[in-house]
Design a protein around this motif. Structure first.
Motif, PDB file in Angstrom:
ATOM      1  N   THR A 192       0.872  -1.164   0.000  1.00 21.64           N
ATOM      2  CA  THR A 192       0.000   0.000   0.000  1.00 21.64           C
ATOM      3  C   THR A 192       0.913   1.219   0.000  1.00 21.64           C
ATOM      4  OG1 THR A 192      -1.678  -1.151   1.295  1.00 21.64           O
ATOM      5  CG2 THR A 192      -1.779   1.265   1.266  1.00 21.64           C
ATOM      6  N   ILE A 193       0.837   1.999  -1.059  1.00 22.72           N
ATOM      7  CA  ILE A 193       1.668   3.195  -1.174  1.00 22.72           C
ATOM      8  C   ILE A 193       0.729   4.395  -1.110  1.00 22.72           C
ATOM      9  CG2 ILE A 193       3.354   4.441  -2.579  1.00 22.72           C
ATOM     10  CD1 ILE A 193       3.785   1.692  -4.063  1.00 22.72           C
ATOM     11  N   CYS A 194       0.917   5.238  -0.107  1.00 23.52           N
ATOM     12  CA  CYS A 194       0.071   6.415   0.075  1.00 23.52           C
ATOM     13  C   CYS A 194       0.860   7.660  -0.335  1.00 23.52           C
ATOM     14  CB  CYS A 194      -0.378   6.520   1.527  1.00 23.52           C
ATOM     15  SG  CYS A 194      -1.586   7.827   1.795  1.00 23.52           S
ATOM     16  N   ILE A 195       0.246   8.473  -1.189  1.00 24.27           N
ATOM     17  CA  ILE A 195       0.946   9.596  -1.807  1.00 24.27           C
ATOM     18  C   ILE A 195       0.117  10.875  -1.659  1.00 24.27           C
ATOM     19  CG2 ILE A 195       1.924  10.433  -3.986  1.00 24.27           C
ATOM     20  CD1 ILE A 195       1.720   7.409  -4.904  1.00 24.27           C
ATOM     21  N   THR A 242       3.141  14.655  -4.720  1.00 24.61           N
ATOM     22  CA  THR A 242       3.525  13.244  -4.914  1.00 24.61           C
ATOM     23  C   THR A 242       4.553  12.743  -3.903  1.00 24.61           C
ATOM     24  OG1 THR A 242       5.198  13.677  -6.626  1.00 24.61           O
ATOM     25  CG2 THR A 242       2.943  13.240  -7.384  1.00 24.61           C
ATOM     26  N   THR A 243       4.534  13.281  -2.699  1.00 27.68           N
ATOM     27  CA  THR A 243       5.385  12.794  -1.618  1.00 27.68           C
ATOM     28  C   THR A 243       4.719  11.579  -0.985  1.00 27.68           C
ATOM     29  OG1 THR A 243       6.171  15.029  -1.164  1.00 27.68           O
ATOM     30  CG2 THR A 243       6.485  13.393   0.580  1.00 27.68           C
ATOM     31  N   ILE A 244       5.491  10.541  -0.723  1.00 31.30           N
ATOM     32  CA  ILE A 244       4.947   9.343  -0.089  1.00 31.30           C
ATOM     33  C   ILE A 244       4.729   9.601   1.398  1.00 31.30           C
ATOM     34  CG2 ILE A 244       5.462   6.953   0.563  1.00 31.30           C
ATOM     35  CD1 ILE A 244       6.766   6.603  -2.128  1.00 31.30           C
ATOM     36  N   ILE A 245       3.588   9.193   1.902  1.00 32.01           N
ATOM     37  CA  ILE A 245       3.256   9.326   3.321  1.00 32.01           C
ATOM     38  C   ILE A 245       3.642   7.999   3.989  1.00 32.01           C
ATOM     39  CG2 ILE A 245       1.442   9.806   4.994  1.00 32.01           C
ATOM     40  CD1 ILE A 245      -0.160  11.061   2.636  1.00 32.01           C
ATOM     41  N   HIS A 246       4.748   8.001   4.691  1.00 29.85           N
ATOM     42  CA  HIS A 246       5.279   6.779   5.305  1.00 29.85           C
ATOM     43  C   HIS A 246       4.284   6.160   6.275  1.00 29.85           C
ATOM     44  CE1 HIS A 246       9.684   7.361   4.211  1.00 29.85           C
ATOM     45  NE2 HIS A 246       9.067   8.400   3.695  1.00 29.85           N
ATOM     46  N   SER A 247       3.647   6.970   7.100  1.00 26.14           N
ATOM     47  CA  SER A 247       2.777   6.448   8.149  1.00 26.14           C
ATOM     48  C   SER A 247       1.520   5.774   7.598  1.00 26.14           C
ATOM     49  CB  SER A 247       2.383   7.561   9.119  1.00 26.14           C
ATOM     50  OG  SER A 247       1.661   8.569   8.435  1.00 26.14           O
ATOM     51  N   GLN A 281      11.678   2.386   5.466  1.00 27.67           N
ATOM     52  CA  GLN A 281      12.308   3.629   5.006  1.00 27.67           C
ATOM     53  C   GLN A 281      12.991   3.416   3.654  1.00 27.67           C
ATOM     54  OE1 GLN A 281      12.114   6.660   6.743  1.00 27.67           O
ATOM     55  NE2 GLN A 281      12.879   7.467   4.805  1.00 27.67           N
ATOM     56  N   THR A 282      13.694   2.301   3.513  1.00 29.85           N
ATOM     57  CA  THR A 282      14.368   1.992   2.253  1.00 29.85           C
ATOM     58  C   THR A 282      13.358   1.866   1.116  1.00 29.85           C
ATOM     59  OG1 THR A 282      16.147   0.849   3.408  1.00 29.85           O
ATOM     60  CG2 THR A 282      15.850   0.307   1.080  1.00 29.85           C
ATOM     61  N   LEU A 283      12.257   1.141   1.357  1.00 31.53           N
ATOM     62  CA  LEU A 283      11.222   1.004   0.331  1.00 31.53           C
ATOM     63  C   LEU A 283      10.620   2.354  -0.030  1.00 31.53           C
ATOM     64  CD1 LEU A 283       9.300  -2.229   1.451  1.00 31.53           C
ATOM     65  CD2 LEU A 283      10.863  -1.977  -0.472  1.00 31.53           C
ATOM     66  N   CYS A 284      10.256   3.142   0.980  1.00 28.94           N
ATOM     67  CA  CYS A 284       9.641   4.447   0.719  1.00 28.94           C
ATOM     68  C   CYS A 284      10.592   5.381  -0.021  1.00 28.94           C
ATOM     69  CB  CYS A 284       9.168   5.083   2.012  1.00 28.94           C
ATOM     70  SG  CYS A 284       7.650   4.347   2.662  1.00 28.94           S
ATOM     71  N   ASP A 285      11.855   5.403   0.382  1.00 21.57           N
ATOM     72  CA  ASP A 285      12.838   6.257  -0.307  1.00 21.57           C
ATOM     73  C   ASP A 285      13.001   5.846  -1.764  1.00 21.57           C
ATOM     74  OD1 ASP A 285      13.194   7.625   2.064  1.00 21.57           O
ATOM     75  OD2 ASP A 285      15.151   6.726   2.512  1.00 21.57           O
ATOM     76  N   SER A 286      13.084   4.547  -2.005  1.00 22.57           N
ATOM     77  CA  SER A 286      13.240   4.061  -3.381  1.00 22.57           C
ATOM     78  C   SER A 286      11.994   4.355  -4.208  1.00 22.57           C
ATOM     79  CB  SER A 286      13.516   2.553  -3.379  1.00 22.57           C
ATOM     80  OG  SER A 286      14.723   2.293  -2.711  1.00 22.57           O
ATOM     81  N   LEU A 287      10.822   4.132  -3.634  1.00 24.57           N
ATOM     82  CA  LEU A 287       9.575   4.423  -4.356  1.00 24.57           C
ATOM     83  C   LEU A 287       9.433   5.923  -4.625  1.00 24.57           C
ATOM     84  CD1 LEU A 287       7.261   1.929  -2.512  1.00 24.57           C
ATOM     85  CD2 LEU A 287       7.821   1.877  -4.948  1.00 24.57           C
ATOM     86  N   GLN A 288       9.857   6.730  -3.643  1.00 25.95           N
ATOM     87  CA  GLN A 288       9.809   8.184  -3.843  1.00 25.95           C
ATOM     88  C   GLN A 288      10.671   8.599  -5.007  1.00 25.95           C
ATOM     89  OE1 GLN A 288       7.917  10.613  -1.602  1.00 25.95           O
ATOM     90  NE2 GLN A 288       8.065  11.219  -3.719  1.00 25.95           N
ATOM     91  N   ALA A 289      11.858   8.042  -5.109  1.00 33.49           N
ATOM     92  CA  ALA A 289      12.755   8.348  -6.224  1.00 33.49           C
ATOM     93  C   ALA A 289      12.125   7.950  -7.561  1.00 33.49           C
ATOM     94  CB  ALA A 289      14.098   7.655  -6.026  1.00 33.49           C
ATOM     95  N   ILE A 290      11.442   6.810  -7.587  1.00 40.05           N
ATOM     96  CA  ILE A 290      10.780   6.372  -8.819  1.00 40.05           C
ATOM     97  C   ILE A 290       9.647   7.327  -9.185  1.00 40.05           C
ATOM     98  CG2 ILE A 290       9.271   4.569  -9.788  1.00 40.05           C
ATOM     99  CD1 ILE A 290      10.941   2.544  -8.106  1.00 40.05           C
TER     100      ILE A 290
END
Length: 179
Positions: free
Chosen positions: A137-140, A145-150, A167-176
């Motif tokens: 579940t990716i919340c943006i 288009t910033t990912i909401i980690h929480s 954090q690693t997943l969110c950072d990588s998805l944010q970059a994509i």
């Protein structure tokens, strides 16, 4: 007799070939960043399920439209199959990916086709099996288009500490997504 069996075999092969299900064409298009998200999902999760999987992408907005949820699921087609109003199907990396919900103005996929996939019986309902498919579940935020980690959720499939992995997943998805 040999000639008869040869003809029988040729006819049998022709019948089997004509009865094979023709590959279905794509009814939607995925932009590069969505394909990159799917690639990342598959790279992280592919070793945790069988070849009998159907993937679903589903998008929806929060009640006030301030953020958007993108769900990615790997569903075991032997247990359950996706159903509902489908916004298209894409064949990617050897998988069928069904698209449901809102595509965020074609940001995550585009399609001119919408159709209903009927619900079919599943082993889950027939045998009362608890089934929790692998999914993200990716919340943006819709404004930037910033990912909401929480509000994002990922299964823990790594030996890394939970927060470091998220954090690693969110950072990588944010970059994509920002690419």
């Amino acid at each position: 007799m040999n000639r008869l069996s040869t003809w029988s075999m040729v006819i049998g092969v022709c019948i089997m070939a004509s009865c094979r299900k023709a590959p279905q064409p794509d009814t939607a298009v995925l932009p590069e960043h969505t394909r990159a998200i799917i690639d990342y999902f598959l790279d992280e999760t592919e070793s945790h399920y069988t070849d009998e999987n159907v993937f679903s992408l589903e998008g929806c907005f929060s009640a006030d439209s301030s953020y958007y949820y993108l769900y990615i699921y790997a569903t075991d087609s032997l247990l359950a199959k996706p159903y509902g109003i489908c916004g298209g199907v894409v064949h990617y990396r050897g998988y069928d990916i069904s698209l449901f919900g809102n595509s965020w103005n074609d940001y995550f996929w585009s399609s001119d086709t919408t159709y209903s996939i009927p619900k079919t019986n599943s082993r889950i309902e027939d045998e009362f099996i608890f089934y929790d498919p692998i999914g993200w579940t990716i919340c943006i935020y819709t404004t930037d288009t910033t990912i909401i980690h929480s509000r994002s959720d990922f299964p823990i499939l790594s030996s890394m500490p939970i927060e470091e992995y998220r954090q690693t997943l969110c950072d990588s998805l944010q970059a994509i997504i920002k690419h």
